[in-house]
Design an enzyme around this catalytic site. Structure first.
Site, PDB file in Angstrom:
ATOM      1  N   GLY A 152     -29.964 169.402 107.999  1.00 59.22           N
ATOM      2  CA  GLY A 152     -29.853 170.111 106.724  1.00 59.22           C
ATOM      3  C   GLY A 152     -31.093 169.866 105.879  1.00 59.22           C
ATOM      4  CB  ALA A 171     -64.900 178.287 117.037  1.00 63.16           C
TER       5      ALA A 171
HETATM    6  C1  HXC Z   1     -19.647 161.613 104.371  1.00 63.89           C
HETATM    7  C2  HXC Z   1     -19.924 161.283 106.613  1.00 63.89           C
HETATM    8  C3  HXC Z   1     -20.909 162.291 106.680  1.00 63.89           C
HETATM    9  C4  HXC Z   1     -21.230 162.957 105.454  1.00 63.89           C
HETATM   10  C5  HXC Z   1     -20.657 161.504 108.643  1.00 63.89           C
HETATM   11  N1  HXC Z   1     -19.799 160.834 107.860  1.00 63.89           N
HETATM   12  N2  HXC Z   1     -21.339 162.419 107.931  1.00 63.89           N
HETATM   13  N3  HXC Z   1     -19.314 160.952 105.469  1.00 63.89           N
HETATM   14  N4  HXC Z   1     -20.591 162.577 104.334  1.00 63.89           N
HETATM   15  N5  HXC Z   1     -22.156 163.906 105.423  1.00 63.89           N
HETATM   16  C6  HXC Z   1     -18.915 159.755 108.266  1.00 63.89           C
HETATM   17  C7  HXC Z   1     -17.765 160.235 109.143  1.00 63.89           C
HETATM   18  O1  HXC Z   1     -16.680 160.649 108.342  1.00 63.89           O
HETATM   19  C8  HXC Z   1     -17.453 158.959 109.918  1.00 63.89           C
HETATM   20  O2  HXC Z   1     -16.684 158.093 109.089  1.00 63.89           O
HETATM   21  C9  HXC Z   1     -18.798 158.319 110.102  1.00 63.89           C
HETATM   22  O3  HXC Z   1     -19.632 158.878 109.095  1.00 63.89           O
HETATM   23  C10 HXC Z   1     -19.421 158.588 111.445  1.00 63.89           C
HETATM   24  O4  HXC Z   1     -19.359 159.976 111.693  1.00 63.89           O
HETATM   25  P1  HXC Z   1     -18.864 160.553 113.081  1.00 63.89           P
HETATM   26  O5  HXC Z   1     -18.660 161.997 112.898  1.00 63.89           O
HETATM   27  O6  HXC Z   1     -17.707 159.736 113.592  1.00 63.89           O
HETATM   28  O7  HXC Z   1     -20.104 160.242 114.008  1.00 63.89           O
HETATM   29  P2  HXC Z   1     -20.719 161.129 115.163  1.00 63.89           P
HETATM   30  O8  HXC Z   1     -19.647 161.619 116.077  1.00 63.89           O
HETATM   31  O9  HXC Z   1     -21.821 160.308 115.758  1.00 63.89           O
HETATM   32  O10 HXC Z   1     -21.344 162.407 114.447  1.00 63.89           O
HETATM   33  C11 HXC Z   1     -22.403 162.246 113.562  1.00 63.89           C
HETATM   34  C12 HXC Z   1     -22.656 163.572 112.826  1.00 63.89           C
HETATM   35  C13 HXC Z   1     -21.361 164.088 112.191  1.00 63.89           C
HETATM   36  C14 HXC Z   1     -23.232 164.610 113.793  1.00 63.89           C
HETATM   37  C15 HXC Z   1     -23.746 163.276 111.772  1.00 63.89           C
HETATM   38  O11 HXC Z   1     -20.740 163.024 111.460  1.00 63.89           O
HETATM   39  C16 HXC Z   1     -21.578 165.223 111.256  1.00 63.89           C
HETATM   40  O12 HXC Z   1     -21.707 166.364 111.695  1.00 63.89           O
HETATM   41  N6  HXC Z   1     -21.563 164.923 109.957  1.00 63.89           N
HETATM   42  C17 HXC Z   1     -21.725 165.941 108.946  1.00 63.89           C
HETATM   43  C18 HXC Z   1     -23.136 166.440 108.929  1.00 63.89           C
HETATM   44  C19 HXC Z   1     -23.372 167.413 107.802  1.00 63.89           C
HETATM   45  O13 HXC Z   1     -22.971 168.561 107.888  1.00 63.89           O
HETATM   46  N7  HXC Z   1     -23.937 166.892 106.735  1.00 63.89           N
HETATM   47  C20 HXC Z   1     -24.276 167.701 105.588  1.00 63.89           C
HETATM   48  C21 HXC Z   1     -25.556 168.435 105.943  1.00 63.89           C
HETATM   49  S1  HXC Z   1     -26.110 169.388 104.611  1.00 63.89           S
HETATM   50  P3  HXC Z   1     -15.683 157.005 109.680  1.00 63.89           P
HETATM   51  O14 HXC Z   1     -15.055 156.423 108.458  1.00 63.89           O
HETATM   52  O15 HXC Z   1     -14.752 157.759 110.562  1.00 63.89           O
HETATM   53  O16 HXC Z   1     -16.517 156.036 110.433  1.00 63.89           O
HETATM   54  C22 HXC Z   1     -27.081 168.354 103.809  1.00 63.89           C
HETATM   55  C23 HXC Z   1     -27.661 168.960 102.588  1.00 63.89           C
HETATM   56  C24 HXC Z   1     -28.815 168.157 102.104  1.00 63.89           C
HETATM   57  O17 HXC Z   1     -27.300 167.273 104.150  1.00 63.89           O
HETATM   58  C25 HXC Z   1     -29.453 169.017 101.054  1.00 63.89           C
HETATM   59  C26 HXC Z   1     -30.701 168.422 100.538  1.00 63.89           C
HETATM   60  C27 HXC Z   1     -31.432 169.408  99.722  1.00 63.89           C
END
Ligand code: HXC
Length: 521
Positions: free
Chosen positions: A171, A409
């Protein structure tokens, strides 16, 4: 509370902070072949040098039951330490705490070390392993990212900024590393993308794996986003140390200089170059072998070595002093400049100029790559970036024309006309408007037509090409005009460059006063 109880409380909190997300999540992290945030810092820094800041900061969000699981540190370990004795500020995201996701407090910790790094003029290194914006914190998290981005821009050109991607970075989160100077990635465990495979599937119906979309090799070979790729976290962090040792700490710092009796002798011959340069002007050779013969102990830390391989850029040392080297690579696309090569070299030249790192350029370039793909892709504006970067650079600039320097170049590749300081050419150099094949078609059209009629076109073309080479494609016209400062023997290259660098050590040059130029982005 007694004093000893207060000490116990402090110890308890410290242990809690070090625990991160707990042993189960840590075991999961290890099972995925990844290290913890703190283990990574230990590998990166001089032993025992890490000083942690803000270990007791915790998240502010009280919704979604998060109040009950207050975790100290809030998913990022921050502080400072040393690499080869030099101060570095760092943050290391802890995937075991809410997936290393970025909250307001997490962002504030990162901003604090960035501010300190800028204040004292020390590099900032970020170890990224994060699920992105902390979903529960909404706009506070987005604001936190923007605060980091703003600081990345303020730090740019003032202190070196290094991003190490050791897990997910997705992201908008990708834009902080993108602004930093160098991105390191690890094969099979780090990935970067603006939108993930699921979103892509929904929007464009395209099926792509996480690895193919944003893995280390994708960004090292295809997008050019990643500068250094390594097979393991350990190898990656060792390489980060090596890079830091080559760089100054800030834009006012002296260029790093190694001294001592073990240095590669400054007056040694370059023995391999004469054998390396082929007799035929169309035969490829590996410019990296030529560079290795010139620089200290043959060591070059190549940047983006898998991307735009028709140009080689990297850090090396000359008589102990760090220099940036740029060279056309005749072994790839005949060393032509194209869009990717122009972008790669332009960014490198600008980095070196920001941080007072002298530039050494080896020129063997038949021209810009022709074709509709290049024209439609904007080779005009992208090639102009490299020209702009060289022209703008005020660090000591040296150039050696090893063979071809043709057309536009020739001008772009650190020519005298865009204020390179010392330019040399080997006797094998060919400096001309274009190569013989193209030139004779224009200059000797009638002779070639005549030869076609009499069936001896091949011999005639060879004769005319040789005539052209003798007359135009040599270094002497440029030498007569002072466009090159000397025709040197390949074996003297190291001596000549070291001598030139010494003379230029006092170079002071300023451009005209302005807010900033308008590089053709
Ligand atoms: C809160 C989060 C999180 C998030 C992961 N976790 N991402 N908590 N906010 N964004 C937590 C999960 O709930 C989980 O908690 C732990 O972290 C580990 O995650 P898992 O999913 O179990 O791990 P894994 O299977 O390895 O997958 C990792 C992952 C996935 C691919 C990163 O977690 C995921 O898709 N997360 C969301 C990614 C996302 O969409 N983020 C927002 C992007 S937009 P527990 O308690 O179960 O351990 C963005 C905008 C930024 O970032 C803008 C800036 C301008």
């Amino acid at each position: 509370m007694t004093y000893s109880q207060k000490l116990q409380e402090l110890e308890k909190r410290k242990r809690k902070a070090e625990e991160g997300g707990g042993p189960e999540r840590l075991a999961k992290q290890h099972a995925a072949g990844k290290r913890s945030a703190r283990e990574r810092l230990e590998l990166l820094l001089d032993p025992g040098s890490f000083i942690e800041l803000d270990p007791f900061v915790t998240h502010r969000c009280t919704d979604f039951g998060m109040e009950s699981q207050k975790i100290l540190g809030d998913g990022v370990v921050t502080g400072y330490g040393t690499i080869a004795g030099r101060t570095i500020f760092l943050f290391s995201q802890d995937f075991t705490v809410f997936g290393g996701s970025l909250s307001g407090a997490h962002a504030a910790k990162i901003c604090k070390v960035m501010d300190m790094a800028l204040k004292v003029g020390a590099p900032i290194i970020g170890l990224n392993d994060s699920g992105g914006a902390r979903i529960q914190e909404g706009v506070e998290s987005l604001g936190g990212y923007a605060e980091i981005f703003w600081r990345n821009v303020q730090c740019s050109g003032v202190i070196p900024q290094i991003s190490v991607i050791l897990g997910p970075c997705a992201g908008g989160a990708v834009y902080s590393p993108a602004i930093t100077d160098y991105i390191f990635m690890v094969e099979d465990s780090s990935y970067m993308f603006v939108t993930g495979p699921d979103v892509i599937k929904t929007v464009t119906h395209e099926d792509v794996s996480k690895e193919a979309l944003g893995g280390a090799s994708t960004h090292a070979e295809k997008s050019g986003v990643c500068h250094f790729v390594h097979p393991s976290e350990q190898a990656c962090l060792e390489a980060v140390r090596k890079l830091v040792e080559l760089l100054p700490s800030n834009n006012l710092d002296q260029t790093p200089l190694l001294t001592g009796s073990t240095l590669d002798p400054a007056d040694r011959d370059c023995k391999a170059i004469a054998q390396l340069l082929p007799d035929s002007p169309n035969k490829p050779y590996d410019i990296r072998l030529l560079m290795a013969d010139v620089f200290d102990d043959g060591n070059i830390m190549e940047v983006q070595s898998h991307y735009a391989q028709n140009i080689v850029v990297g850090f090396t040392r000359l008589a102990g002093q760090t220099v940036g080297v740029v060279g056309n690579q005749p072994a790839h696309l005949a060393g032509c400049l194209d869009i990717a090569a122009s972008l790669k070299a332009a960014r490198f030249v600008r980095f070196c100029d920001s941080f007072n790192i002298p530039l050494v350029t080896f020129v063997d370039v038949p021209g810009f790559l022709p074709g509709t793909a290049q024209e439609y892709g904007g080779i005009i504006k992208h090639g102009a970036k490299l020209l702009y970067a060289y022209a703008e650079a005020t660090v000591p600039k040296l150039a050696v024309i090893t063979r071809k320097a043709y057309g536009g170049a020739y001008d772009v590749m650190s020519s005298k006309h865009i204020r390179s300081d010392f330019n040399f050419a080997y006797p094998t150099a060919e400096i001309a408007v274009m190569g013989p094949e193209g030139a004779i078609n224009i200059l000797y059209r009638q002779e070639i037509q005549q030869a076609e009629k009499s069936g001896r076109v091949h011999e005639e073309r060879n004769r005319l090409a040789q005539l052209y080479r003798d007359k135009f494609a040599n270094p002497y016209k440029a030498a007569e005009l002072g466009y090159i400062d000397g025709v040197i023997l390949p074996e003297d290259t190291r001596r000549v460059l070291i001598q030139s660098l010494k003379v230029l050590s006092g170079k002071r040059e300023r451009g005209p006063s302005r807010k900033h130029g308008n590089i053709p982005l």
